[in-house]
Design an enzyme around this catalytic site. Structure first.
Site, short mmCIF file in Angstrom:
data_model
loop_
_atom_site.label_atom_id
_atom_site.label_comp_id
_atom_site.label_asym_id
_atom_site.label_seq_id
_atom_site.Cartn_x
_atom_site.Cartn_y
_atom_site.Cartn_z
N HIS A 304 0.86 -1.19 0.00
CA HIS A 304 0.00 0.00 0.00
C HIS A 304 0.89 1.23 0.00
O HIS A 304 1.94 1.23 0.62
CB HIS A 304 -0.90 0.01 1.25
CG HIS A 304 -2.09 0.87 1.08
ND1 HIS A 304 -2.05 2.22 1.27
CD2 HIS A 304 -3.35 0.56 0.70
CE1 HIS A 304 -3.24 2.72 1.03
NE2 HIS A 304 -4.05 1.74 0.68
N ASP A 361 -7.92 -5.40 0.07
CA ASP A 361 -8.41 -6.25 -1.03
C ASP A 361 -8.01 -7.70 -0.89
O ASP A 361 -8.49 -8.55 -1.65
CB ASP A 361 -7.88 -5.71 -2.37
CG ASP A 361 -8.53 -4.40 -2.71
OD1 ASP A 361 -9.74 -4.28 -2.48
OD2 ASP A 361 -7.83 -3.49 -3.19
N1 CMC Z 1 3.91 -7.49 -4.79
C1 CMC Z 1 5.24 -7.51 -5.00
N2 CMC Z 1 6.04 -6.43 -4.87
C2 CMC Z 1 5.46 -5.29 -4.51
C3 CMC Z 1 4.09 -5.19 -4.24
C4 CMC Z 1 3.31 -6.34 -4.40
N3 CMC Z 1 2.00 -6.31 -4.18
N4 CMC Z 1 3.79 -3.92 -3.90
C5 CMC Z 1 4.95 -3.25 -3.94
N5 CMC Z 1 5.95 -4.09 -4.30
C6 CMC Z 1 7.37 -3.76 -4.40
C7 CMC Z 1 7.69 -3.06 -5.72
O1 CMC Z 1 8.06 -3.99 -6.70
C8 CMC Z 1 8.82 -2.15 -5.29
O2 CMC Z 1 9.98 -2.95 -5.26
P1 CMC Z 1 11.42 -2.33 -5.69
O3 CMC Z 1 11.74 -1.33 -4.62
O4 CMC Z 1 12.32 -3.51 -5.73
O5 CMC Z 1 11.21 -1.71 -7.04
C9 CMC Z 1 8.47 -1.75 -3.88
O6 CMC Z 1 7.66 -2.81 -3.37
C10 CMC Z 1 7.69 -0.44 -3.79
O7 CMC Z 1 6.56 -0.56 -4.66
P2 CMC Z 1 5.86 0.67 -5.37
O8 CMC Z 1 5.08 0.18 -6.53
O9 CMC Z 1 6.89 1.73 -5.60
O10 CMC Z 1 4.90 1.15 -4.21
P3 CMC Z 1 3.68 2.13 -4.39
O11 CMC Z 1 3.45 2.78 -3.09
O12 CMC Z 1 3.87 3.02 -5.57
O13 CMC Z 1 2.46 1.16 -4.78
C11 CMC Z 1 0.60 -0.27 -4.64
C12 CMC Z 1 1.43 0.81 -3.94
C13 CMC Z 1 -0.69 -0.54 -3.85
C14 CMC Z 1 0.19 0.22 -6.03
C15 CMC Z 1 1.45 -1.58 -4.74
O14 CMC Z 1 1.80 -2.04 -3.45
C16 CMC Z 1 0.75 -2.67 -5.53
O15 CMC Z 1 0.82 -2.69 -6.77
N6 CMC Z 1 0.03 -3.61 -4.83
C17 CMC Z 1 -0.71 -4.64 -5.52
C18 CMC Z 1 -2.04 -4.08 -5.99
C19 CMC Z 1 -2.99 -3.88 -4.84
O16 CMC Z 1 -3.18 -4.76 -4.01
N7 CMC Z 1 -3.67 -2.71 -4.83
C20 CMC Z 1 -4.68 -2.40 -3.83
C21 CMC Z 1 -4.26 -1.31 -2.92
S1 CMC Z 1 -5.35 -1.17 -1.49
C22 CMC Z 1 -6.87 -0.71 -2.13
C23 CMC Z 1 -6.87 0.71 -2.54
O17 CMC Z 1 -7.00 1.58 -1.67
O18 CMC Z 1 -6.78 0.98 -3.74
#
Ligand code: CMC
Length: 427
Positions: A304, A361
């Site tokens: 998140h 989720d």
């Molecule tokens: N699985 C594997 N790796 C992950 C995940 C995941 N679910 N989430 C983040 N990472 C890794 C990502 O690869 C990155 O690694 P590195 O530093 O090696 O590049 C690191 O963690 C940081 O990730 P980010 O994408 O920069 O983090 P963010 O804050 O931009 O993204 C997020 C947040 C929710 C989009 C992401 O965690 C994600 O894609 N999660 C899966 C989709 C999901 O479950 N979304 C629902 C969110 S909760 C409901 C809502 O409010 O929308």
């Protein structure tokens, strides 16, 4: 603490005001930065940008805290109803009995959609995703309710109209997709009981309301009702800032919610769990694939932007899911896979180092499934839940003294000045 921060650019010192929120959150006010220094800030994905002051929801991602108008989410999930929580979010206080009756009455009065709107459902292909239908239909409401078009007038009625009709539109789009007769809402039923009846009842037989499912639905919608400046709520604020009608504004929020990185994740979680079940891949191997970033795979329902701890909503959902499954005597192997996947990931260094925990989720899909809600309706359920939050933020923005049209800047990185070349002379 000093009430200003010092910024030194090219040897020149500037003082910027510091703003402190009611829970001690700190910000540097840069609203005069460009006019005084010529610089702007650059913050991809708004990771460090506060877009507004807001008194609606407090979220402390490091400590897993979520409160609506100061009240912990755990208390609301246990004791409140979705309608009462909606009132709290939109109007700022828990309602008195009289206020709640009035609000509930407004929802009842406005639960039907214009009869002509039903014909739109015939125009969509059977395969249409319910979120696509919902987004268009919410926008279409503006054509049928012209008295709700001015965003400064009839706000109370427009908000109630939207909250009540979104539920009706969602149930109608589901019924249409399975080719069954549409059921009209009944005035004597609660918001959630009415929704379930519209979804599952047939005109030919009595429909038994399952109070456990009604309770679970109330809780699910409460957990989704607001989450401060998330992608769809920020969209609602940005679109709303140019003063279109509320229906158009909320339709944009529905679009933002539909993506798999936001509300669409609940559907993606079930796809992921089913993939693990069908292929027989072990949770360890699946987690390894995710870590290898094969095909950009992610562990859906994990991670998140704001929570760097267990999402408190996921804790409540995990328990509620197990309770409902056992009460209804359902065995769902996906719950076992989810629990195993969670424990494998939570012990893995990749997830530990990045503070990745289950989010709202991760378990909600299994609960929706147990309630008989089909996978392609999951994000629609999220939209029904998030609507009062969107409305509350829109209302807060519209009532604010420093409301401005949302208009970020950019750092241009394209070509410098060059001449137009006629087509015959281009290389
Ligand atoms: N699985 C594997 N790796 C992950 C995940 C995941 N679910 N989430 C983040 N990472 C890794 C990502 O690869 C990155 O690694 P590195 O530093 O090696 O590049 C690191 O963690 C940081 O990730 P980010 O994408 O920069 O983090 P963010 O804050 O931009 O993204 C997020 C947040 C929710 C989009 C992401 O965690 C994600 O894609 N999660 C899966 C989709 C999901 O479950 N979304 C629902 C969110 S909760 C409901 C809502 O409010 O929308």
């Amino acid at each position: 603490m000093s009430s200003t921060a010092k910024l030194i650019i090219e040897g020149k010192e500037y003082e910027l005001p510091i703003v402190i929120g009611s829970e001690g959150e700190k910000a540097i006010d840069i609203s005069q930065l460009r006019s005084s220094t010529g610089f702007i800030t650059l913050d991809s994905g708004y990771m460090n940008t506060g877009a507004t002051r807001s008194a609606i929801t407090y979220l402390d991602g490091e400590n897993g805290i979520l409160r609506y108008r100061g009240i912990p989410i755990e208390q609301l999930a246990q004791h409140s109803t979705f309608v009462e929580t909606s009132y709290l979010l939109i109007y700022g206080e828990l309602p008195t009995r009289q206020q709640l009756d009035h609000f509930s009455q407004l929802l009842t009065t406005h639960s039907l959609i214009h009869e002509d709107m039903k014909h739109f459902f015939d125009g969509y292909p059977q395969s249409a995703h319910p979120m696509a239908i919902l987004q268009s239909m919410v926008n279409t409401l503006s054509a049928y309710y012209p008295e709700s078009i001015n965003p400064f007038e009839n706000v109370e009625v427009t908000a109630a109209r939207l909250i009540s009709k979104l539920r009706t539109l969602a149930a109608f789009s589901y019924k249409k997709s399975i080719g069954r007769p549409l059921m009209y809402p009944l005035n004597n039923l609660s918001y959630c009981a009415n929704f379930l009846r519209m979804m599952y009842a047939m005109p030919t037989e009595e429909y038994q309301i399952d109070e456990d499912v009604v309770r679970a639905l109330n809780m699910l919608l409460i957990l989704h009702a607001d989450h401060e400046q998330n992608c769809s709520t920020s969209t609602v604020r940005l679109v709303g800032s140019s003063l279109p009608n509320l229906f158009a504004t909320i339709s944009a929020g529905v679009a933002a919610l539909s993506g798999p990185l936001h509300g669409g994740a609940n559907e993606a979680v079930i796809d992921m769990l089913q993939h693990i079940q069908e292929t027989g891949i072990s949770c360890q191997d699946f987690v390894q694939e995710v870590k290898d970033k094969k095909a950009n795979a992610r562990l859906m329902g994990f991670g998140h932007r704001v929570y760097k701890n267990y999402d408190p909503r996921a804790t409540i959902l995990r328990e509620m899911t197990a309770t409902i499954l056992s009460k209804k005597g359902i065995y769902d192997p996906l719950l076992d896979i989810a629990k195993e996947l969670e424990s494998v990931a939570l012990e893995d260094d990749f997830f530990i180092e990045r503070n990745l925990y289950p989010n709202v989720d991760f378990y909600s899909g299994i609960l929706y499934k147990a309630m008989g809600i089909p996978t392609n309706m999951f994000t629609v359920m999220f939209a029904i839940g998030r609507l009062p939050g969107w409305v509350a933020h829109w209302k807060e923005m519209m009532e604010s003294n420093d409301r401005k049209i949302g208009r970020p800047r950019q750092i241009y990185t394209g070509p410098n000045l060059r001449d137009y070349v006629p087509i015959g002379k281009r290389k």
